[in-house]
Design a protein around this motif. Structure first.
Motif, PDB file in Angstrom:
ATOM      1  N   MET A 127     -13.532  -4.060   8.563  1.00  0.00           N
ATOM      2  CA  MET A 127     -12.594  -4.100   7.460  1.00  0.00           C
ATOM      3  C   MET A 127     -13.190  -3.386   6.259  1.00  0.00           C
ATOM      4  N   SER A 128     -12.320  -2.920   5.382  1.00  0.00           N
ATOM      5  CA  SER A 128     -12.773  -2.259   4.168  1.00  0.00           C
ATOM      6  C   SER A 128     -13.126  -3.295   3.108  1.00  0.00           C
ATOM      7  N   ALA A 129     -13.706  -2.825   2.013  1.00  0.00           N
ATOM      8  CA  ALA A 129     -14.064  -3.733   0.912  1.00  0.00           C
ATOM      9  C   ALA A 129     -12.816  -4.406   0.348  1.00  0.00           C
ATOM     10  N   VAL A 130     -11.718  -3.669   0.255  1.00  0.00           N
ATOM     11  CA  VAL A 130     -10.462  -4.244  -0.254  1.00  0.00           C
ATOM     12  C   VAL A 130      -9.957  -5.304   0.726  1.00  0.00           C
ATOM     13  N   SER A 131     -10.000  -4.998   2.020  1.00  0.00           N
ATOM     14  CA  SER A 131      -9.569  -5.976   3.030  1.00  0.00           C
ATOM     15  C   SER A 131     -10.405  -7.239   2.961  1.00  0.00           C
ATOM     16  N   ASP A 132     -11.706  -7.073   2.752  1.00  0.00           N
ATOM     17  CA  ASP A 132     -12.594  -8.237   2.639  1.00  0.00           C
ATOM     18  C   ASP A 132     -12.196  -9.124   1.466  1.00  0.00           C
ATOM     19  N   ARG A 133     -11.770  -8.511   0.372  1.00  0.00           N
ATOM     20  CA  ARG A 133     -11.350  -9.287  -0.811  1.00  0.00           C
ATOM     21  C   ARG A 133      -9.984  -9.930  -0.606  1.00  0.00           C
ATOM     22  N   LEU A 134      -9.094  -9.250   0.087  1.00  0.00           N
ATOM     23  CA  LEU A 134      -7.736  -9.762   0.275  1.00  0.00           C
ATOM     24  C   LEU A 134      -7.655 -10.834   1.354  1.00  0.00           C
ATOM     25  N   CYS A 135      -8.433 -10.682   2.403  1.00  0.00           N
ATOM     26  CA  CYS A 135      -8.359 -11.563   3.566  1.00  0.00           C
ATOM     27  C   CYS A 135      -8.435 -13.049   3.225  1.00  0.00           C
ATOM     28  N   PRO A 136      -9.325 -13.490   2.334  1.00  0.00           N
ATOM     29  CA  PRO A 136      -9.373 -14.927   2.038  1.00  0.00           C
ATOM     30  C   PRO A 136      -8.048 -15.489   1.521  1.00  0.00           C
ATOM     31  N   ASN A 137      -7.238 -14.622   0.919  1.00  0.00           N
ATOM     32  CA  ASN A 137      -5.940 -15.073   0.413  1.00  0.00           C
ATOM     33  C   ASN A 137      -4.956 -15.402   1.537  1.00  0.00           C
ATOM     34  N   PHE A 138      -5.200 -14.859   2.721  1.00  0.00           N
ATOM     35  CA  PHE A 138      -4.255 -15.006   3.812  1.00  0.00           C
ATOM     36  C   PHE A 138      -4.785 -15.804   5.005  1.00  0.00           C
ATOM     37  N   ILE A 139      -6.019 -16.245   4.954  1.00  0.00           N
ATOM     38  CA  ILE A 139      -6.630 -16.930   6.094  1.00  0.00           C
ATOM     39  C   ILE A 139      -5.790 -18.114   6.566  1.00  0.00           C
ATOM     40  N   GLY A 140      -5.219 -18.877   5.681  1.00  0.00           N
ATOM     41  CA  GLY A 140      -4.429 -20.043   6.065  1.00  0.00           C
ATOM     42  C   GLY A 140      -2.955 -19.760   6.234  1.00  0.00           C
ATOM     43  N   CYS A 141      -2.553 -18.499   6.168  1.00  0.00           N
ATOM     44  CA  CYS A 141      -1.129 -18.148   6.240  1.00  0.00           C
ATOM     45  C   CYS A 141      -0.719 -17.868   7.695  1.00  0.00           C
ATOM     46  N   LEU A 142       0.088 -18.742   8.257  1.00  0.00           N
ATOM     47  CA  LEU A 142       0.529 -18.603   9.642  1.00  0.00           C
ATOM     48  C   LEU A 142       1.246 -17.279   9.865  1.00  0.00           C
ATOM     49  N   ARG A 146      -0.390 -10.350  12.427  1.00  0.00           N
ATOM     50  CA  ARG A 146      -1.569  -9.524  12.711  1.00  0.00           C
ATOM     51  C   ARG A 146      -1.915  -9.578  14.208  1.00  0.00           C
ATOM     52  N   LEU A 147      -1.867 -10.776  14.776  1.00  0.00           N
ATOM     53  CA  LEU A 147      -2.122 -10.934  16.205  1.00  0.00           C
ATOM     54  C   LEU A 147      -1.072 -10.185  17.018  1.00  0.00           C
ATOM     55  N   PHE A 148       0.202 -10.300  16.622  1.00  0.00           N
ATOM     56  CA  PHE A 148       1.260  -9.605  17.347  1.00  0.00           C
ATOM     57  C   PHE A 148       1.031  -8.095  17.352  1.00  0.00           C
ATOM     58  N   ARG A 149       0.665  -7.535  16.219  1.00  0.00           N
ATOM     59  CA  ARG A 149       0.434  -6.091  16.164  1.00  0.00           C
ATOM     60  C   ARG A 149      -0.687  -5.668  17.109  1.00  0.00           C
ATOM     61  N   THR A 150      -1.718  -6.478  17.207  1.00  0.00           N
ATOM     62  CA  THR A 150      -2.821  -6.187  18.134  1.00  0.00           C
ATOM     63  C   THR A 150      -2.312  -6.216  19.575  1.00  0.00           C
ATOM     64  N   ILE A 151      -1.575  -7.264  19.908  1.00  0.00           N
ATOM     65  CA  ILE A 151      -1.047  -7.421  21.263  1.00  0.00           C
ATOM     66  C   ILE A 151      -0.036  -6.320  21.578  1.00  0.00           C
ATOM     67  N   ASP A 152       0.834  -6.021  20.618  1.00  0.00           N
ATOM     68  CA  ASP A 152       1.877  -5.024  20.832  1.00  0.00           C
ATOM     69  C   ASP A 152       1.285  -3.640  21.094  1.00  0.00           C
ATOM     70  N   LYS A 153       0.234  -3.276  20.379  1.00  0.00           N
ATOM     71  CA  LYS A 153      -0.406  -1.978  20.613  1.00  0.00           C
ATOM     72  C   LYS A 153      -0.916  -1.876  22.048  1.00  0.00           C
ATOM     73  N   LEU A 154      -1.521  -2.949  22.532  1.00  0.00           N
ATOM     74  CA  LEU A 154      -2.023  -2.957  23.907  1.00  0.00           C
ATOM     75  C   LEU A 154      -0.867  -2.890  24.915  1.00  0.00           C
ATOM     76  N   ALA A 155       0.208  -3.615  24.644  1.00  0.00           N
ATOM     77  CA  ALA A 155       1.359  -3.620  25.550  1.00  0.00           C
ATOM     78  C   ALA A 155       2.050  -2.262  25.578  1.00  0.00           C
ATOM     79  N   ILE A 156       2.198  -1.649  24.424  1.00  0.00           N
ATOM     80  CA  ILE A 156       2.811  -0.316  24.367  1.00  0.00           C
ATOM     81  C   ILE A 156       1.998   0.666  25.209  1.00  0.00           C
ATOM     82  N   LYS A 157       0.694   0.610  25.068  1.00  0.00           N
ATOM     83  CA  LYS A 157      -0.186   1.490  25.843  1.00  0.00           C
ATOM     84  C   LYS A 157      -0.071   1.204  27.346  1.00  0.00           C
ATOM     85  N   ALA A 158       0.053  -0.061  27.713  1.00  0.00           N
ATOM     86  CA  ALA A 158       0.122  -0.438  29.132  1.00  0.00           C
ATOM     87  C   ALA A 158       1.385   0.090  29.811  1.00  0.00           C
TER      88      ALA A 158
END
Length: 140
Positions: free
Chosen positions: A1-16, A22-34
């Motif tokens: 992650m970038s320095a900005v991402s590192d600063r922003l991430c704590p704001n979203f850690i508890g956000c479902l 974020r998890l869906f985008r990771t999974i979707d990229k793999l599924a699209i490739k498959a």
């Protein structure tokens, strides 16, 4: 992650919403490739795999819409795309529509099932087998 991402991430850690998206985008990229080699979107591949599970039977579009939690209009677009590729056919009985897999759809089904298995392996590798299992258990 970038320095900005590192600063922003704590704001979203508890956000479902943030974490699931974020998890869906990771999974979707793999599924699209498959499923890219088949010229199919992941949702189209799932449609064909579902039709493959009811070999020789018909299934209504609304059944797949409910299973996948998709709007009817989205399902209609998916169906039209697969009909254009001659992977499924649509039959009417009275006012009801029924879907069946064509011979061309049946021909690619074994390769599609293999791609689905490979996707599962890829997800387990990327996310971790235990995490994948826990996520699945919490969603069922």
């Amino acid at each position: 992650m970038s320095a900005v991402s590192d600063r922003l991430c704590p704001n979203f850690i508890g956000c479902l919403y943030f974490n699931v998206s974020r998890l869906f985008r990771t999974i979707d990229k793999l599924a699209i490739k498959a499923f890219e080699p088949f010229g199919l979107a992941p949702s189209q591949a799932f449609f064909l795999l579902s039709l493959g599970k009811v070999k020789g039977e018909t299934i209504q579009p609304s059944d797949l819409a409910d299973l996948m939690n998709l709007d009817r209009s989205t399902v209609t677009r998916l169906i039209k795309g697969m009909q254009k590729k001659k992977l499924i056919s649509e039959n009417r009985i009275g006012r009801s529509k029924y879907l069946t897999m064509t011979a061309k759809g049946s021909d690619i089904l074994p390769s599609l099932e293999k791609a689905w298995e490979d996707l599962s392996i890829s997800l387990n590798t990327t996310i971790g087998q235990e995490h994948t299992k826990k996520i699945n258990q919490s969603l069922v």
